[in-house]
Design an enzyme around this catalytic site. Sequence first.
Site: not given
Ligand code: DX5
Ligand code: ZN
Length: 222
Positions: A9, A32, A34, A36, A65, A67, A139, A144-146, A177-178, A200
């Site tokens: 991602s 990937h 993302d 948002m 993806h 969101m 998910m 929302g956040f990595g 994912d996540g 990450s």
């Molecule tokens: C979260 C995203 C993910 C995110 C994953 O809302 O959809 O794709 O980038 O990040 P990591 O692998 O750091 O959890």
């Molecule tokens: Zn994602």
Amino acid sequence: MSAPIISPSILAADFSRLGEELVAIETADWVHVDIMDGHFVPNLSFGPDITATVHRLTNKPLDVHLMIEEPEQWVETYAKAGAHTIIFHVEAVADEQAAVDVAQSIRKLGVRAGFSIKPGTAIEPWLDKLHHFDEVLVMSVEPGFGGQKFMPEMLEKVRVLRQSIDEQGLDTVIEIDGGISPDTIAQAAAAGCDAFVAGSAVFKAEDPAGIVHQLRELAAGA
Ligand code: DX5
Ligand code: ZN
């Protein structure tokens, strides 16, 4: 089972050197992306222009993806930006029929169609609709956040999906994912995932290509 698909991602990438970051994940299968909107999730990322830039910088398939609210308004834009797969959230559409309609409009654009479910959403109502989709994104964190912690209890949904897809003889890809990392990927693979998003774990590593390779090996061995 075919080889595990690793989809880094770019949310976790250093955007000041996006081109180099994409070269650094040369061992990845997909990228990937993302999206948002600050409404469907409490964060904003980037939109179609950056997606098109990523498409120009890499020849890997883009796993987009969404969101966002009203995903149906955006599918054509992201298809034009170069998406190989467009994944929208079922929580962002009115009902199951609306989700099937969005999937059909994505497929009509020549793009693979996927849906995603948040941790609080059940998979059961969607099992008889799987043939409308090329991919399901489970998910394993709140979107929302990595950088969040993997939720192992989401793997039950993966097991249910795996069984249903196999029983129906479908080739729908299960992606997760996540919080995917070398510590968590094997359990996700054992539960039946085909594809793995990692933000990450890949981009914060010193050797992103090496981590991608390691993730694939761990998933294949599970
Ligand atoms: C979260 C995203 C993910 C995110 C994953 O809302 O959809 O794709 O980038 O990040 P990591 O692998 O750091 O959890
Ligand atoms: Zn994602």
